[in-house]
Write an enzyme that holds these catalytic residues in place. Structure first.
Site, PDB file in Angstrom:
ATOM      1  N   ARG A 182      39.463  35.781  42.241  1.00  0.00           N
ATOM      2  CA  ARG A 182      39.302  37.189  42.604  1.00  0.00           C
ATOM      3  C   ARG A 182      38.871  37.292  44.058  1.00  0.00           C
ATOM      4  NH1 ARG A 182      36.733  42.086  39.163  1.00  0.00           N
ATOM      5  NH2 ARG A 182      38.660  41.622  38.067  1.00  0.00           N
ATOM      6  N   ARG A 241      48.489  51.860  35.136  1.00  0.00           N
ATOM      7  CA  ARG A 241      48.775  50.497  35.591  1.00  0.00           C
ATOM      8  C   ARG A 241      50.019  50.440  36.465  1.00  0.00           C
ATOM      9  NH1 ARG A 241      47.574  45.856  33.814  1.00  0.00           N
ATOM     10  NH2 ARG A 241      49.766  45.252  33.590  1.00  0.00           N
ATOM     11  N   ASP A 265      33.137  30.016  35.024  1.00  0.00           N
ATOM     12  CA  ASP A 265      33.269  30.852  36.218  1.00  0.00           C
ATOM     13  C   ASP A 265      32.244  30.554  37.300  1.00  0.00           C
ATOM     14  OD1 ASP A 265      31.019  31.975  35.091  1.00  0.00           O
ATOM     15  OD2 ASP A 265      31.673  34.034  35.302  1.00  0.00           O
ATOM     16  N   LYS A 291      40.066  31.083  32.518  1.00  0.00           N
ATOM     17  CA  LYS A 291      40.139  31.606  31.161  1.00  0.00           C
ATOM     18  C   LYS A 291      40.608  30.477  30.251  1.00  0.00           C
ATOM     19  CE  LYS A 291      42.339  35.419  30.485  1.00  0.00           C
ATOM     20  NZ  LYS A 291      43.382  36.457  30.567  1.00  0.00           N
ATOM     21  N   ARG A 296      40.453  49.164  41.408  1.00  0.00           N
ATOM     22  CA  ARG A 296      40.577  48.496  42.697  1.00  0.00           C
ATOM     23  C   ARG A 296      40.352  47.012  42.480  1.00  0.00           C
ATOM     24  NH1 ARG A 296      36.496  46.976  46.310  1.00  0.00           N
ATOM     25  NH2 ARG A 296      37.259  46.484  48.405  1.00  0.00           N
ATOM     26  N   LYS A 297      41.337  46.200  42.847  1.00  0.00           N
ATOM     27  CA  LYS A 297      41.221  44.781  42.574  1.00  0.00           C
ATOM     28  C   LYS A 297      42.268  44.019  43.371  1.00  0.00           C
ATOM     29  CE  LYS A 297      42.527  43.320  38.488  1.00  0.00           C
ATOM     30  NZ  LYS A 297      42.497  43.073  37.022  1.00  0.00           N
ATOM     31  N   HIS A 327      49.961  41.122  54.052  1.00  0.00           N
ATOM     32  CA  HIS A 327      48.729  40.683  53.395  1.00  0.00           C
ATOM     33  C   HIS A 327      49.006  39.769  52.201  1.00  0.00           C
ATOM     34  CE1 HIS A 327      46.395  43.471  55.833  1.00  0.00           C
ATOM     35  NE2 HIS A 327      47.240  44.423  55.509  1.00  0.00           N
ATOM     36  N   TYR A 358      37.341  31.820  38.280  1.00  0.00           N
ATOM     37  CA  TYR A 358      37.038  31.484  36.895  1.00  0.00           C
ATOM     38  C   TYR A 358      38.295  31.005  36.179  1.00  0.00           C
ATOM     39  CZ  TYR A 358      38.655  36.294  35.746  1.00  0.00           C
ATOM     40  OH  TYR A 358      39.376  37.452  35.623  1.00  0.00           O
ATOM     41  N   ASP A 414      53.627  47.885  53.947  1.00  0.00           N
ATOM     42  CA  ASP A 414      52.214  48.118  54.221  1.00  0.00           C
ATOM     43  C   ASP A 414      51.318  46.992  53.701  1.00  0.00           C
ATOM     44  OD1 ASP A 414      50.101  49.836  55.214  1.00  0.00           O
ATOM     45  OD2 ASP A 414      49.575  50.215  53.129  1.00  0.00           O
TER      46      ASP A 414
END
Length: 278
Positions: free
Chosen positions: A158, A252, A186, A168, A127-128, A26, A166, A21
């Protein structure tokens, strides 16, 4: 990562599972875009095929997945939310994975020895969708700060929600103390371009159709090369009736996934929170 379950769509999802799926199509698109060599050009005549040639070249360097390269999970009821098997549209006892973590290896001079970790799941904690490129620890960095632990630097892209890029990075913390602290450089699209309209993915695809731009669409050889990587392990899981690991709705995912990723060398920093995500 999706923070909701099948919610009545289990009848559609059950025969497919998370790998078919989301991951095979994707997320594999994202992986090839990250790993490909720069195409000759990305606009102008013939650019669609130049871009897709570069993506296919990546796929042709990848071996098929093996069972030991994958962790499967299936969400169960928690905190008042139903589990996957509680969905009335899901066949009783279905072993459909709603979560998967997989590691891919690209056998070319640029990426030899670098694990590409792909993770996707339903009913998770947020949601990410994002890409994380974690760099090796800076040599002798702990010595600079008298043995204090130093987190890895990361480049994060993202995709949703709130598109951003960004880095880190470790800095000396503010004030008089001399201690390392993670911060970021960022580019947050929402704050940098507050008055610009940023269309969503499907809007872009429909516009590409109208313009005749095929660069964002999968070509036949790319599709076949991608299935060559996934089909053997999917067929083996189904043939052997592999049981996915349970994980609570809103978590998670299975704890085994975090351990699997840790063994691959990825270090998750639990103390850092991206300021741009607030």
């Amino acid at each position: 990562k999706e923070d909701f379950g099948t919610e009545g769509r289990g009848g559609y999802f059950a025969p497919a599972g998370i790998i078919r799926d989301i991951m095979q199509n994707h997320l594999m698109q994202v992986l090839t875009l990250v790993a490909m060599e720069p195409p000759v050009r990305i606009s102008g005549e013939g650019s669609s095929n130049l871009l897709r040639d570069a993506k296919v070249a990546v796929l042709n360097c990848m071996e098929p997945l093996r069972p030991e390269d994958v962790v499967l999970g299936q969400y169960v009821a928690a905190d008042g939310h139903p589990g996957f098997l509680d969905d009335e549209t899901v066949p009783r006892g279905a072993k459909t994975p709603t979560f998967a973590t997989a590691v891919f290896r690209i056998n070319n001079p640029r990426w030899e020895g670098v694990p590409f970790i792909m993770k996707a799941g339903k009913a998770l904690d947020e949601r990410k969708a994002e890409i994380r490129i974690q760099f090796k620890r800076a040599p002798a960095a702990h010595h600079l700060f008298d043995g204090a632990p130093i987190a890895h630097n990361e480049l994060v892209m993202r995709l949703q929600p709130n598109e951003a890029v960004y880095v880190k990075m470790n800095i000396k913390g503010p004030g008089l103390r001399t201690a390392p602290e993670q911060s970021e450089l960022d580019l947050n699209y929402k704050t940098r371009y507050p008055n610009e309209w940023n269309p969503d993915a499907y809007t872009r695809l429909l516009l590409d159709v109208l313009r005749g731009n095929q660069s964002t669409f999968v070509r036949t050889d790319e599709l076949l090369a991608s299935w060559r990587i996934f089909s053997p392990v999917l067929e083996q899981f189904e043939r052997e009736g592999t049981e996915p690991l349970p994980y609570p709705y809103g978590s998670r995912g299975p704890a085994e996934s975090d351990e699997f990723i840790r063994r691959l060398g990825y270090s998750r920093d639990t103390g850092y929170v991206w300021a741009g995500g607030k």
